[in-house]
Design a protein around this motif. Structure first.
Motif, short mmCIF file in Angstrom:
data_model
loop_
_atom_site.label_atom_id
_atom_site.label_comp_id
_atom_site.label_asym_id
_atom_site.label_seq_id
_atom_site.Cartn_x
_atom_site.Cartn_y
_atom_site.Cartn_z
N GLN A 89 46.95 65.75 69.24
CA GLN A 89 47.35 66.30 67.95
C GLN A 89 48.51 65.50 67.36
OE1 GLN A 89 45.63 68.40 66.45
NE2 GLN A 89 44.56 69.69 67.91
N TYR A 90 49.43 65.08 68.22
CA TYR A 90 50.55 64.26 67.77
C TYR A 90 50.07 62.96 67.16
CZ TYR A 90 54.33 60.80 68.37
OH TYR A 90 55.23 59.78 68.19
N VAL A 91 49.18 62.25 67.85
CA VAL A 91 48.70 60.96 67.37
C VAL A 91 47.97 61.12 66.04
CG1 VAL A 91 47.11 59.06 67.85
CG2 VAL A 91 48.59 59.92 69.66
N ALA A 92 47.09 62.11 65.96
CA ALA A 92 46.32 62.30 64.73
C ALA A 92 47.21 62.67 63.55
CB ALA A 92 45.27 63.39 64.94
N ALA A 93 48.13 63.62 63.76
CA ALA A 93 48.99 64.06 62.66
C ALA A 93 49.97 62.98 62.24
CB ALA A 93 49.75 65.33 63.07
N LEU A 94 50.55 62.27 63.23
CA LEU A 94 51.48 61.20 62.90
C LEU A 94 50.78 60.08 62.14
CD1 LEU A 94 54.29 59.91 63.15
CD2 LEU A 94 53.53 58.93 65.34
#
Length: 377
Positions: free
Chosen positions: A19-24
C-alpha cells in the motif's frame, strides 16, 4: 529527476508495504520535475499495475520449496533491473523493502520498522540471516534512510549508529477510500457477510505474534454474552508467521461463532468493513506506523490500541489506549465504546480531526525533497 522505485512488491496482494509503494508512487507522479520509473521485478513501467499477479501467492509458496529458487529469482531480477537503468536515464534508486538491489549510483532506502531485530523468532533462521545482511548493506549504501515514524527513526539511528541527518521521517497518508459512510451506503455490501453497520468490532492485520491478536480475543471473550451475541468480532488479514498459542486461541474463538475470520480483503471491501465497524481493536506490540489505525480514524471509527512503539504518534489524543498485557482493561474500553454513545462520538470526532493531519501528498513531498537533497549533495 529520474527515480527508479522498486515496486516488485506490487506483484503480491497489497498489504502494508505494498500500500505504501502504490500510494507513494501515485503521489510522486504529481510532483513537478520528477519522472518515476517503476521496476516490477521482471519489467519496467511508468504506470502502476492495477492488481497483483494472478496466482502470485500460490506461485510464491511453491517457489519456497524449490532449492535455490530465491537465488535464481534474485539473479533474474538484478539482470532485468540493470538492463533497464541506462535507457531510462535513472539518477537515483529508491528501495522501499528489506531487499535492495545492486545500484552504482545514489540510493535511498525506506526502512519501515525493525521487526527482524525485535522479533527474530518470527523468521526462519536462513531468511533472518539474509535479511540482516541485506538490510545492513542497504543502510550502509543509502545516502538517506526514510522511515514512517519518529520512534523507528530513533531506533534506526541507534541500531546502525547513523547521524541524525541520515534518517528522515516521512509519515504515511490515507487513501481517499477511507472516509465516513452512512449505514445505508454500506448495508447492502455487508449483508453477504451477515454484518450490520455499527454492530461489529474489527481487527485488521497479518496474523502473526507481534500483532498481539490474542489480547483482543481474550478481551472480547470477557465481554458480557449479551454484547457478544449482537456484536461479532471480525478479523481481516493474511496468515502470517506460525504461532501455536494464537492458532489455538483463534480456533476456539472461531468455534464459538462470535469471531469470524474474513482473511485478506480487497481495498474497497476493507474500506467498507472499517467504515461499518463500531470500533477497531489494534492490540499490536510493535508497529513502524500502524496504517489501519489511521484508516479507521479517517473512516470515523474509534480505535482501541496499545501505547507501544509508533502508535501514539498516529492516534494522538484520539486513541483509547490500553495495556498490551491486560485483556480486562481492553474489554472495559470496548464496553465503554459500545454503551457510552457520547464517548463514542467524542472519539470519532477526535479521530477524524487527527486523520486530517496525515496525507500521501505530504509523504511524497518529504520524499521528493530527500531525492533532491541527495542528488544535489
Amino acid at each position: 529527476m529520474r527515480i527508479a522505485l522498486n515496486a516488485r512488491i506490487l506483484q503480491a496482494p497489497r498489504t502494508g508495504i505494498g500500500q505504501y509503494v502504490a500510494a507513494l508512487a501515485m503521489a510522486l507522479g504529481e510532483t513537478p520535475g520528477l519522472q518515476l520509473e517503476l521496476f516490477l521485478g521482471w519489467t519496467w513501467s511508468a504506470r502502476l499495475p492495477e492488481a497483483a499477479l494472478p496466482g502470485y501467492s500460490r506461485w510464491a509458496d511453491a517457489a519456497k520449496r524449490v532449492p535455490g529458487a530465491y537465488r535464481i529469482r534474485r539473479w533474474l531480477e538484478q539482470s532485468a533491473f540493470d538492463k533497464g537503468l541506462t535507457p531510462r536515464g535513472v539518477e537515483l534508486y529508491h528501495e522501499p523493502t528489506l531487499w535492495p538491489l545492486e545500484f552504482e549510483g545514489p540510493m535511498v532506502m525506506t526502512l519501515h520498522d525493525l521487526t527482524h531485530v525485535h522479533y527474530p523468532q518470527t523468521q526462519p533462521r536462513d531468511r533472518l540471516a539474509e535479511i540482516e545482511r541485506r538490510v545492513g548493506k542497504g543502510v550502509e549504501r543509502s545516502r538517506c534512510v526514510l522511515t514512517d515514524s519518529q520512534h523507528v527513526a530513533e531506533e534506526i539511528r541507534r541500531h546502525f549508529a547513523l547521524p541524525a541527518d541520515r534518517v528522515t521521517v516521512a509519515p504515511l497518508g490515507c487513501a481517499p477510500r477511507f472516509h465516513p459512510r452512512s449505514a445505508e451506503a454500506i448495508a447492502a455490501p455487508l449483508q453477504p457477510l451477515e454484518l450490520v453497520p455499527g454492530q461489529y468490532l474489527i481487527c485488521v492485520g497479518t496474523l502473526e505474534p507481534r500483532k498481539n491478536l490474542t489480547l483482543a480475543l481474550k478481551a472480547y471473550a470477557l465481554l458480557p454474552e449479551r454484547v457478544r451475541a449482537h456484536l461479532p468480532l471480525v478479523i481481516v488479514g493474511m496468515p502470517g508467521w506460525r504461532d501455536e498459542t494464537l492458532n489455538e486461541t483463534l480456533r476456539k474463538a472461531v468455534a464459538s461463532g462470535q469471531v469470524r475470520l474474513l482473511g485478506y480483503q480487497s481495498d474497497e471491501s476493507l474500506a467498507r468493513l472499517l467504515a461499518g465497524a463500531r470500533a477497531l481493536l489494534f492490540p499490536s506490540l510493535y508497529e513502524g506506523f500502524g496504517l489501519p489505525v489511521l484508516e479507521a480514524m479517517a473512516s470515523g471509527v474509534p480505535v482501541v490500541l496499545t501505547r507501544t512503539s509508533s502508535l501514539p504518534e498516529v492516534a494522538g489524543e484520539a486513541g483509547v489506549y490500553v495495556n498490551a498485557e491486560d485483556p480486562q482493561e481492553m474489554s472495559i474500553a470496548i464496553q465503554r465504546l459500545v454503551d457510552d454513545e457520547s464517548f463514542w462520538q467524542r472519539c470519532r470526532a477526535l479521530g477524524l480531526e487527527r486523520a486530517g493531519a496525515f496525507s500521501w501528498q505530504r509523504c511524497a513531498r518529504i520524499t521528493s525533497d530527500v531525492y533532491r537533497k541527495v542528488l544535489e549533495g
